[in-house]
Design an enzyme around this catalytic site. Structure first.
Site, PDB file in Angstrom:
ATOM      1  CB  THR A   1       1.464  -2.534   3.912  1.00 21.60           C
ATOM      2  OG1 THR A   1       1.625  -1.211   4.417  1.00 21.60           O
ATOM      3  CG2 THR A   1       1.942  -2.577   2.472  1.00 21.60           C
TER       4      THR A   1
ATOM      5  CG  HIS B   1       3.971   3.900  -3.799  1.00 18.07           C
ATOM      6  ND1 HIS B   1       4.054   2.723  -3.086  1.00 18.07           N
ATOM      7  CD2 HIS B   1       5.164   4.054  -4.400  1.00 18.07           C
ATOM      8  CE1 HIS B   1       5.257   2.213  -3.228  1.00 18.07           C
ATOM      9  NE2 HIS B   1       5.958   3.008  -4.029  1.00 18.07           N
TER      10      HIS B   1
ATOM     11  CE  LYS C   1      -3.921   6.355   4.968  1.00 12.52           C
ATOM     12  NZ  LYS C   1      -3.465   5.107   4.316  1.00 12.52           N
TER      13      LYS C   1
ATOM     14  CE  LYS D   1       3.080  -3.560   7.781  1.00 15.03           C
ATOM     15  NZ  LYS D   1       3.315  -2.105   7.909  1.00 15.03           N
TER      16      LYS D   1
ATOM     17  CE  LYS E   1      -6.246   1.823   7.866  1.00 16.91           C
ATOM     18  NZ  LYS E   1      -5.765   1.106   6.716  1.00 16.91           N
ATOM     19  NE  ARG E   2       0.703  10.206   8.743  1.00 19.06           N
ATOM     20  CZ  ARG E   2       1.745  11.007   8.548  1.00 19.06           C
ATOM     21  NH1 ARG E   2       2.975  10.517   8.597  1.00 19.06           N
ATOM     22  NH2 ARG E   2       1.581  12.284   8.303  1.00 19.06           N
TER      23      ARG E   2
HETATM   24  O1  73E Z   1      -1.853   2.580  -0.166  1.00 20.02           O
HETATM   25  C1  73E Z   1      -0.597   2.975   0.339  1.00 20.02           C
HETATM   26  C2  73E Z   1       0.431   1.923  -0.036  1.00 20.02           C
HETATM   27  O2  73E Z   1       0.164   0.706   0.609  1.00 20.02           O
HETATM   28  C3  73E Z   1      -0.194   4.329  -0.239  1.00 20.02           C
HETATM   29  O3  73E Z   1      -1.129   5.296   0.174  1.00 20.02           O
HETATM   30  C4  73E Z   1       1.194   4.697   0.235  1.00 20.02           C
HETATM   31  O4  73E Z   1       2.102   3.668  -0.204  1.00 20.02           O
HETATM   32  C5  73E Z   1       1.824   2.393   0.364  1.00 20.02           C
HETATM   33  C6  73E Z   1       2.898   1.430  -0.120  1.00 20.02           C
HETATM   34  O5  73E Z   1       2.741   1.121  -1.464  1.00 20.02           O
HETATM   35  C7  73E Z   1       1.646   6.018  -0.275  1.00 20.02           C
HETATM   36  N1  73E Z   1       2.425   6.889   0.399  1.00 20.02           N
HETATM   37  C8  73E Z   1       2.616   7.944  -0.403  1.00 20.02           C
HETATM   38  N2  73E Z   1       1.983   7.740  -1.531  1.00 20.02           N
HETATM   39  N3  73E Z   1       1.365   6.531  -1.448  1.00 20.02           N
HETATM   40  C9  73E Z   1       3.411   9.136  -0.087  1.00 20.02           C
HETATM   41  C10 73E Z   1       3.374  10.244  -0.904  1.00 20.02           C
HETATM   42  C11 73E Z   1       4.142  11.362  -0.591  1.00 20.02           C
HETATM   43  C12 73E Z   1       4.944  11.380   0.531  1.00 20.02           C
HETATM   44  C13 73E Z   1       4.979  10.260   1.345  1.00 20.02           C
HETATM   45  C14 73E Z   1       4.217   9.143   1.038  1.00 20.02           C
END
Ligand code: 73E
Length: 823
Positions: A664, A365, A562, A668, A556-557
């Site tokens: 995502t 991710h 971002k 939405k 978003k976070r």
């Molecule tokens: O771009 C997003 C993505 O849409 C990405 O940053 C996020 O995952 C979403 C779903 O695919 C994400 N979260 C984390 N890494 N990528 C993450 C890493 C460590 C702890 C919690 C979350």
């Protein structure tokens, strides 16, 4: 589609049946007369009424799956960000209106009941929410699946804003009980930590290893039923809670060490106490690693137990379970399955390795190098001495293969090793996941390509057949049908409701974009949604916003990549134009922000403060005269998000290209008819392709341009010196204009932008401000804007999580639907 009905008893889904069940739960479950029932009693009674329906379908699902030669998907995720259950389940069951009717008859406001539900915030953001959307789609597509994760006692913190700063409050979602879960005290696993290993010979004279752990805790299963949309498939989310093993306490008590026993209990229960509130990994925190191993071990033991119930032979395990790793958080599963098969089940290494690789798939991710999980070898080996040995053995065999393929290329060997030795020694979790899986995927086309070219390049060269892309999706049930009933009704009036299962059919709406009467209706719905959000904003912040203004939203976070602060720079530029020219012609805009910052992320918290400080100044300035408003919406979560997506005119997706794996929220918003202003990053690229370039506001550097700029040396000063407006904007922040003259407050932010900004805000500022100018013009032509808005919704079918899950099922998991009958 017709809701499935059952008759008799608590499963009776007729209006009379539901009413009777509800009244029974008020009386027998909550122990109340209707006249003294509290809001929570009523909520609980409704929840149990709905849960009865779920359980009925769940039993049928289990019954009809038993004894079948089928394959189950196991989705392993440290996070599931489910959101409130009640409304969603009413929609999936098809009894929303019935229950509204019952509430009305009984004389109370159903919205107040819905409001009573505390959402399980067992996730940080996109990754956890994706897991929840995928559970919804798996059940809706009638695919047998189990989600496995952690039952955190405290989920993601609640956010308050005080004096413009984020303040964290502990989340107490279990305070009033959780009617959606069933505790399964008889389903337990033992999970061990620490200690040492010891070789021995088994009864057939084979060399074996025994792990003599230092301590052991118990995992207890808590099950939440996950019902699909208008089907009878009811899958399982099984979350593990850590407890102490009673016999330990008892023994200790007998020898008189009562306090030692209590310590043991506290230690054990700590493991599942709290979700780490970071959306990138916290390097080196022992408890986090313990959480990961704890839930992975429980889940694998549980799968083996279920598998053995069916009498299967272990070497065929991968035909009956497909395990997906949601990022590297559960990657230890590769070593744990090997340990269970080899040490506990007595399998030989090679067949066990074959089973392991065929079973696991790995979803990556993130491309951010600092976010790739790695654990210090010392910490790892201390907690998991046996797994460390297993990882060394996996690594030895793997690197032998690398050397066979690329003789003499020791640099490559060092790059690919499961152990990073480039300064300290670390276990590389992504490498473990890659080596132990038969499938590796990214979450958007661009992300998957960059994975292959960059982060996992060596792995792609070695095993290209393992790699694929699975672009993320979101469930249209929660994010359209539930969140936006007005738009849902309008769409249903034109094209029926089959698009809810097959969102590609939303394309049938395209001709309506040319129908002025439909456009009028479309605007009416959007305006209602904006009024609704305006009301919530007033309640939560005291700020009045004008629903007739453009709602420009970024939720978003908080993270520097971002670039919420790029958005702020633009707001300040608009403000500056008004200050310089009070009659500056600006289409009235309301800028809305929302999102949590990791409690230890200083810069992210400072950006929240900046947003609020700019808001304070701008919102109060009489010169602005209603043309600009800035709002920070506190405590963004799934429950609050439902007011936000449907009310947006413009969606901000402005990350530095190459940094956001997918996103995502972008999906939405667009589904709900917002237009996007965005960079060519993550899934934005594909959204733009689907909705058409003419219906998308593109700006900024491409990922390739970002890379080459970085390579050649990014010099923010050059952009600064070439852009007088940018200079004025930065000067306003630096001079203390938004901080009562305090020049120190935002200095860290200003310095980062001016001297060492890895996110290249200044490089994109010019094109961002230009394109925002085009947005302003476009919004003035309401008919054209509405056309674009309709086309956005109509062309977003691809981004349904049903499409994503179909791809996972066909390409990676090789699983098929199993329809469930009620009778
Ligand atoms: O771009 C997003 C993505 O849409 C990405 O940053 C996020 O995952 C979403 C779903 O695919 C994400 N979260 C984390 N890494 N990528 C993450 C890493 C460590 C702890 C919690 C979350």
């Amino acid at each position: 589609s017709e809701p499935v009905s059952c008759t008799g008893g608590r499963a009776d889904m007729s209006l009379d049946g539901l009413r009777r069940t509800f009244r029974e739960h008020v009386f027998y479950t909550q122990g109340r007369f209707p006249s003294v029932a509290t809001r929570n009693d009523l909520y609980m009674a409704f929840a149990y009424t709905v849960r009865d329906q779920l359980l009925h379908r769940w039993i049928k699902t289990v019954e009809q799956m038993a004894g079948k030669d089928l394959k189950i998907v196991s989705y392993l995720s440290a996070e599931f960000l489910l959101g409130p259950h009640l409304e969603n389940n009413l929609i999936n069951l098809g009894i929303y209106d019935d229950v509204l009717g019952i509430a009305k008859e009984e004389g109370f406001d159903i919205q107040v009941i819905f409001d009573q539900e505390e959402e399980p915030g067992l996730g940080n953001g996109g990754l956890g929410r994706l897991a929840a959307c995928y559970l919804d789609s798996l059940a809706s597509l009638e695919v047998p699946a189990i989600g496995y994760g952690i039952r955190y006692e405290f989920g993601i913190f609640d956010q308050e804003i005080r004096d413009g700063w984020q303040v964290e409050r502990t989340d107490q979602w279990l305070r009033l009980g959780n009617p959606w879960e069933l505790a399964r005290p008889e389903i337990t696993c033992r999970v061990s930590f620490g200690g040492r290993t010891e070789p021995y010979q088994d009864d057939r004279g084979r060399y074996r290893v025994r792990w003599i752990p230092h301590r052991t805790v118990k995992g207890v299963a808590y099950d939440t039923p996950i019902l699909g949309y208008r089907v009878n498939t009811c899958n399982l989310l099984r979350l593990w809670k850590a407890e102490a093993i009673e016999s330990f306490e008892f023994e200790a008590f007998n020898v008189g060490d009562y306090y030692g026993a209590v310590d043991e209990k506290i230690y054990s229960e700590n493991i599942t106490k709290v979700l780490y509130p970071n959306d990138e990994p916290v390097q080196g925190k022992q408890l986090r690693l313990e959480q990961q191993y704890f839930f992975v071990s429980c889940s694998l033991q549980d799968m083996l137990r279920i598998y053995k119930l069916g009498g299967g032979k272990l070497d065929r395990f991968s035909r009956h379970f497909a395990i997906q790793l949601n990022d590297t958080h559960p990657a230890l599963g590769v070593a744990e399955l090997m340990r269970l098969l080899v040490d506990e089940e007595g399998m030989d290494w090679e067949p066990a390795w074959d089973v392991t690789c065929k079973t696991f798939g790995y979803t990556n991710h993130t491309l951010l190098p600092e976010a790739l999980e790695k654990w210090p070898v010392e910490l790892f080996a201390g907690l998991f001495p046996r797994h460390m040995e297993i990882i060394y053995e996996i690594n030895r065999r793997f690197l032998d293969e690398v050397r066979r393929r690329w003789p003499g290329d020791e640099a490559r060997v060092a790059r690919m090793s499961l152990i990073d030795e480039s300064g300290g020694r670390f276990v590389r979790m992504a490498h473990l996941a890659c080596v132990g899986s038969h499938a590796i995927n990214g979450v958007a086309e661009l992300h998957s390509r960059l994975l292959k070219e960059d982060v996992l390049r060596d792995f792609h060269e070695m095993t290209p057949e393992k790699f694929s892309n699975k672009t993320n999706g979101v469930t249209p049930r929660r994010f359209l049908v539930l969140a936006n009933p007005g738009l849902t009704r309008l769409i249903e009036g034109k094209i029926g409701d089959t698009w809810i299962r097959r969102p590609e059919e939303l394309r049938k709406l395209e001709p309506c974009a040319d129908d002025p009467a439909f456009r009028e209706e479309w605007r009416r719905v959007k305006l209602e949604n904006k009024k609704n959000l305006a009301r919530v904003i007033r309640e939560r912040t005291g700020i009045e916003v004008d629903p007739a203004s453009m709602f420009d939203i970024q939720v978003k976070r908080l993270h520097e990549y971002k670039r919420q602060h790029l958005n702020v720079l633009h707001i300040i530029a608009l403000y500056d134009r008004i200050k310089r020219n009070p009659s500056y012609d600006l289409c009235p805009r309301t800028f809305i922000f929302g999102g949590k910052a990791a409690p230890g992320y200083f810069m992210a918290k400072l950006i929240i403060k900046l947003i609020n400080s700019v808001g304070d100044t701008v919102n109060r300035d009489p010169d602005v005269n209603g043309r600009l408003k800035v709002v920070f919406f506190p405590d963004l979560n799934v429950k609050n998000a439902k007011f936000i997506y449907p009310a947006a005119d413009l969606s901000e997706q402005i990350s530095t290209a190459g940094k956001e794996a997918s996103g995502t929220g972008n999906m939405k918003f667009s589904m709900n008819g917002a237009l996007t202003i965005g960079t060519l990053d993550g899934a934005n690229v594909e959204i733009r392709e689907e909705v058409g370039a003419e219906n998308f506001f593109l700006f900024g550097l491409t990922a390739e341009e970002v890379y080459s700029l970085k390579r050649d040396g990014y010099r923010p000063m050059e952009y600064f010196q070439a852009n007088p407006e940018l200079q004025r904007v930065v000067e306003r922040i630096a001079s203390g204009y938004f901080s009562n003259g305090d020049r120190e407050l935002f200095k860290p932010l200003v310095d980062a932008l001016m001297f060492h900004d890895t996110f290249m805000l200044f490089a994109d500022f010019g094109s961002y401000a230009d394109v925002q100018g085009r947005v302003d013009e476009a919004y003035r032509d309401r008919e054209h804007w509405t056309r674009m808005s309709i086309l956005n919704s109509a062309r977003m079918g691809k981004f349904s999580s049903d499409r994503a899950i179909r791809e996972y099922c066909e390409d990676i998991w090789k699983v098929k639907p199993v329809p469930i009958l009620l009778e």
